[in-house]
Design a protein around this motif. Structure first.
Motif, short mmCIF file in Angstrom:
data_model
loop_
_atom_site.label_atom_id
_atom_site.label_comp_id
_atom_site.label_asym_id
_atom_site.label_seq_id
_atom_site.Cartn_x
_atom_site.Cartn_y
_atom_site.Cartn_z
N GLU A 181 -10.46 19.65 14.83
CA GLU A 181 -9.16 19.15 14.53
C GLU A 181 -9.20 17.71 14.16
O GLU A 181 -9.66 16.85 14.79
CB GLU A 181 -7.99 19.22 15.65
N LEU A 182 -9.12 17.45 13.01
CA LEU A 182 -9.46 16.25 12.45
C LEU A 182 -8.11 15.70 11.48
O LEU A 182 -7.93 16.56 10.52
CB LEU A 182 -10.52 15.90 11.55
N PRO A 183 -7.75 14.45 11.48
CA PRO A 183 -6.60 14.03 10.58
C PRO A 183 -7.12 14.18 9.26
O PRO A 183 -8.10 14.06 9.03
CB PRO A 183 -6.24 12.72 11.22
N SER A 184 -6.22 14.36 8.29
CA SER A 184 -6.39 14.47 6.91
C SER A 184 -6.90 13.20 6.47
O SER A 184 -6.66 12.08 7.02
CB SER A 184 -5.18 14.77 6.27
N ALA A 228 0.81 -1.17 0.02
CA ALA A 228 0.17 -0.04 0.13
C ALA A 228 0.99 1.16 -0.02
O ALA A 228 1.98 1.16 0.69
CB ALA A 228 -0.94 -0.09 1.31
N GLU A 229 0.31 2.23 -0.66
CA GLU A 229 1.10 3.64 -0.66
C GLU A 229 0.20 4.70 -0.58
O GLU A 229 -0.76 4.78 -1.03
CB GLU A 229 2.05 3.61 -2.10
N ARG A 230 0.62 5.62 0.21
CA ARG A 230 -0.22 6.75 0.62
C ARG A 230 0.02 7.79 -0.52
O ARG A 230 0.98 8.37 -0.63
CB ARG A 230 -0.13 7.34 1.78
N VAL A 231 -1.19 8.02 -1.52
CA VAL A 231 -0.91 8.94 -2.79
C VAL A 231 -1.59 9.99 -2.69
O VAL A 231 -1.05 11.03 -3.46
CB VAL A 231 -1.33 7.97 -3.91
N ALA A 232 -2.37 10.44 -1.85
CA ALA A 232 -2.93 11.74 -1.70
C ALA A 232 -3.59 11.87 -0.19
O ALA A 232 -3.70 11.04 0.59
CB ALA A 232 -4.03 11.96 -2.81
N GLU A 233 -3.93 13.34 0.21
CA GLU A 233 -4.50 13.37 1.33
C GLU A 233 -5.42 14.56 0.99
O GLU A 233 -4.93 15.77 0.46
CB GLU A 233 -3.74 13.59 2.50
N THR A 234 -6.32 15.07 1.92
CA THR A 234 -7.16 16.13 1.70
C THR A 234 -7.59 16.39 3.40
O THR A 234 -7.86 15.54 4.10
CB THR A 234 -8.16 15.90 0.79
N GLN A 235 -8.18 17.51 2.99
CA GLN A 235 -8.93 18.05 4.47
C GLN A 235 -10.43 17.47 4.40
O GLN A 235 -11.04 17.54 3.20
CB GLN A 235 -8.80 19.38 4.82
N HIS A 236 -11.10 17.63 5.60
CA HIS A 236 -12.59 17.37 5.58
C HIS A 236 -13.21 18.77 5.37
O HIS A 236 -12.67 19.60 6.05
CB HIS A 236 -13.01 16.64 6.87
#
Length: 303
Positions: A264-267, A159-167
């Motif tokens: 405060e929430l993780p991406s 598995a690879e983390r390829v993107a992230e975003t805020q809620h």
């Protein structure tokens, strides 16, 4: 003991297919020939490998225990013995099956397909829907790539983390929260919520974040997809909290408003996952590179 690599290939096929007929078809041999191979494997290992239960064959505990090791060994042998070949994308004909979150299919699928068709016109992509339950298709080789918010824990899944975003908060235009100077945590908690969950879960990490502030919210419904949740939101004062990058395009098209989340929430992460059997497969490596680019390039700026 004299080693017969054909038996290793037969054992791998039998364990993957779970039947003599299926294994024979996979290896392009006759069913009687595969039955003889199964007999040799039973004599060699001292184990039945597959036992009949009604109309189906069930692997023995030994077979289950060695299945992944057998497949990995066969891949290593094939990698050593197969001649080195460069990938010819112009002549490549292959169908890849991808199980992505529906929002990611809509957001990044078209870009991936365009890139694939430009480089390898003989390649086809099969996007299939996610399931509400954990399924083993990735481990069985029936799925080439998964893309969603879940990081697999199985040791044989890469598995690879390829993107992230805020809620963000998604509401209808004219919602009471759009008319306040600032959306506070208290105002957010006081609103009525709909959550997105394929399993119908009413609670998630948002409730933990609110609890740390001494707040609770009221979830009145769940929807299996973001698109379905938006339909509830657009005709009511419900709100839904969702990842910004997978939400903005669809929400804007429906005339919905996006508001910053006062917590405060993780991406929200996007993971690309595949089985280790494809780790060094040239065509799979090529597709992963294109998928990684398509998914990562869809990040949107902060609100």
């Amino acid at each position: 003991m004299q080693l017969d690599l054909n038996l290793l290939a037969a054992l791998d096929a039998l364990l993957e297919e779970g039947s003599v007929a299926g294994a024979a078809e996979r290896l392009h041999v006759t069913a009687p020939a595969m039955s003889r191979s199964l007999g040799r494997l039973r004599r060699t290992t001292g184990d039945q490998i597959l036992v009949r239960t009604g109309r189906t064959m069930t692997p023995t505990p030994y077979a289950i225990a060695v299945r992944e090791q057998v497949h990995e060994l066969l891949q290593q042998v094939q990698g050593v013995l197969a001649p080195s070949r460069e990938l010819d994308l112009a002549t490549l004909e292959r169908t890849f099956t991808l199980r992505w979150h529906d929002a990611l299919v809509a957001l990044s699928g078209p870009a991936l397909l365009t890139a694939v068709r430009k480089q390898a016109p003989g390649v086809r992509l099969r996007f299939i829907a996610e399931s509400s339950t954990d399924t083993p298709e990735l481990r069985r080789g029936e799925i080439d790539l998964e893309a969603n918010a879940n990081r697999p824990t199985a040791p044989d899944i890469r598995a690879e983390r390829v993107a992230e975003t805020q809620h963000v908060i998604v509401v209808r235009r004219g919602h009471p929260l759009t008319r306040v100077k600032a959306v506070t945590a208290a105002r957010y908690a006081a609103a009525e919520h709909i959550t997105v969950s394929r399993r119908g879960r009413l609670g998630n990490a948002l409730d933990d974040a609110l609890a740390r502030l001494g707040l609770t919210r009221r979830v009145v419904a769940t929807a299996p997809t973001e698109g379905a949740a938006f339909e509830f939101v657009r005709g009511s004062d419900l709100l839904v909290t969702a990842p910004e990058s997978t939400t903005r395009s669809a929400a804007t098209a429906l005339g919905l408003a996006l508001l910053p989340l006062p917590l405060e929430l993780p991406s929200a992460a996007v993971y690309l996952s595949w089985h280790q059997r494809y780790e060094h497969d040239p065509a799979h490596v090529w597709l992963r590179d294109l998928a990684r680019t398509a998914l990562a390039s869809r990040r949107n700026p902060d609100l």
